[in-house]
Enzyme design. Structure first.
Site, PDB file in Angstrom:
ATOM      1  N   ASN A 144      -7.019  57.274  69.916  1.00 45.84           N
ATOM      2  CA  ASN A 144      -5.869  58.178  70.029  1.00 45.84           C
ATOM      3  C   ASN A 144      -5.237  58.293  68.648  1.00 45.84           C
ATOM      4  OD1 ASN A 144      -3.324  59.291  70.369  1.00 45.84           O
ATOM      5  ND2 ASN A 144      -2.860  58.182  72.254  1.00 45.84           N
TER       6      ASN A 144
ATOM      7  N   HIS B 162      -4.753  66.474  74.241  1.00 45.56           N
ATOM      8  CA  HIS B 162      -4.465  65.311  73.396  1.00 45.56           C
ATOM      9  C   HIS B 162      -5.349  64.145  73.844  1.00 45.56           C
ATOM     10  CE1 HIS B 162      -2.754  61.992  71.426  1.00 45.56           C
ATOM     11  NE2 HIS B 162      -2.096  61.537  72.472  1.00 45.56           N
TER      12      HIS B 162
ATOM     13  N   CYS C  62       2.787  62.508  69.849  1.00 46.97           N
ATOM     14  CA  CYS C  62       1.436  63.054  70.075  1.00 46.97           C
ATOM     15  C   CYS C  62       1.434  64.562  70.350  1.00 46.97           C
ATOM     16  CB  CYS C  62       0.750  62.319  71.213  1.00 46.97           C
ATOM     17  SG  CYS C  62       0.545  60.568  70.879  1.00 46.97           S
TER      18      CYS C  62
END
Ligand code: ACO
Length: 330
Positions: free
Chosen positions: A281, A251, A111
């Site tokens: 996500n 993020h 990520c």
């Protein structure tokens, strides 16, 4: 004079299939209320028969259009879900975008991949090895999720976001003001796909090892701590105080993580960009998708001070900052 990297274009791509919390609750022991309250996610997009490179090409094309030029001399693709274990996805993306024989490589920082990719691009520009770089974060997590695991299936979505970076002089609009990157491999087991690599090549008949796994609670704690420390380091590099940040774009793992980081930094909660409600996500794609959403919604405007911070498997983390330039999100 050493050139700095400045943002010159921004593009995105999402698959067409929208998957709501309600849809997932038909096959998993979960419900809309749990997912929204624990994560902030209301829906995500999953690709059906679409590969990571397909989304990367679409986002890359949009970013080049946004930049008003398809001349780049390097392509970096940040992804956890490459089309193949070998070769990298970036050369295929560069070729399909008609960019010829430019250097192209993947970045694997889960990520944190997009921020790592931006830093790689900026370093190549500063070293005069490239003048314009296309950085793409692209993911198809739907291909690695265990459909029976409610703790991961409700969280991740597919998508891609891309940025064109150009060489510029210090003080140029959109210039990246520094980077803070880090990792702690002693925590590698917190986010892992056990099989498919050199340690354990095949699943030996059990598909469980080929799925993405995450220990949510410790990841949550480390994400808050590391993103806060890293973003603080960046504020110092940029010479900014938390109170002067117009938008914190972290993020998009969990709205509670972003609020905790903003609290720790002293950034007001109404300065936090939230996009996981729309896309879940999306790992390496989440920061450029969130930036594009903020531009499209009319929140992020030229001159705004933007702080970026990410955390992901590895574990890895990274932050950067820029003053927003006049760049459309396409
Ligand atoms: N629906 C209903 N209940 C659920 C679900 C679900 N989808 N998922 C878990 N639960 C249950 C658990 O079974 C547990 O039940 P129990 O108390 O009976 O054992 C309870 O909810 C609490 O589970 P936790 O895992 O402790 O839930 P938590 O509040 O920590 O939320 C979450 C889980 C959302 C994953 C959170 O821990 C999180 O966001 N972690 C960080 C994720 C992150 O930051 N990732 C960043 C990097 S991702 C990457 O790099 C790819």
């Amino acid at each position: 004079m050493t050139a700095i990297a400045a943002l010159a274009g921004l593009g995105t791509a999402l698959p067409s299939r929208r998957v709501t919390n309600e849809e997932l609750s038909r096959t998993l022991d979960t419900d809309d209320q749990w997912i929204r309250s624990r994560t902030g996610i209301a829906q995500r997009f999953w690709s059906a028969g679409v590969a990571t490179s397909d989304l990367a090409v679409e986002a890359g094309r949009n970013a080049l259009r946004s930049a008003g030029s398809d001349a780049v001399d390097m392509v970096i693709v940040a992804t956890t879900t490459p089309d193949h274990a070998c070769p990298a996805t970036a050369p295929d993306v560069a070729s399909r975008l008609g960019l010829g024989t430019v250097p192209a490589f993947d970045v694997a920082a889960v990520c944190s991949g997009f921020v790592y990719g931006l830093a790689c691009a900026a370093a190549h520009i500063a070293a005069d090895l490239a003048a314009r770089v296309l950085v793409i974060g692209a993911e198809t997590y739907s291909t690695i999720l265990d459909p029976g695991d409610r703790s991961t299936s409700v969280i991740f979505g597919d998508g891609a976001g891309a940025a064109v970076l150009r060489a510029a002089g210090p003080g140029a609009p959109g210039g990246f003001l520094g980077f803070d990157l880090g990792s702690d491999g002693s925590l590698k087991d917190l986010i892992i796909i056990p099989d498919g690599g050199s340690r354990q090549r095949t699943s030996k008949g059990d598909p469980a090892g080929s799925y993405f796994t995450m220990q949510g609670k410790p990841v949550f704690r480390h994400a808050v701590d590391r993103m806060t420390e890293s973003a603080e380091a960046l504020l110092e590099k940029a010479g900014w105080t938390a109170g002067t940040v117009d938008w914190f774009v972290g993020h998009q793992a969990n709205a509670r993580i972003l609020r905790a980081v903003a609290d720790g930094l002293g950034v007001k909660s109404d300065r936090v960009i939230i996009d996981m409600d729309r896309v879940g996500n999306t790992s390496a794609a989440s920061i450029p998708l969130a930036l594009a959403r903020a531009v499209t919604d009319g929140n992020l405007v030229p001159g705004d001070r933007v702080l970026l911070s990410a955390f992901g498997g590895g574990v890895t983390w990274g932050s950067s900052a820029l003053v927003w330039p006049d760049v459309p999100a396409l």
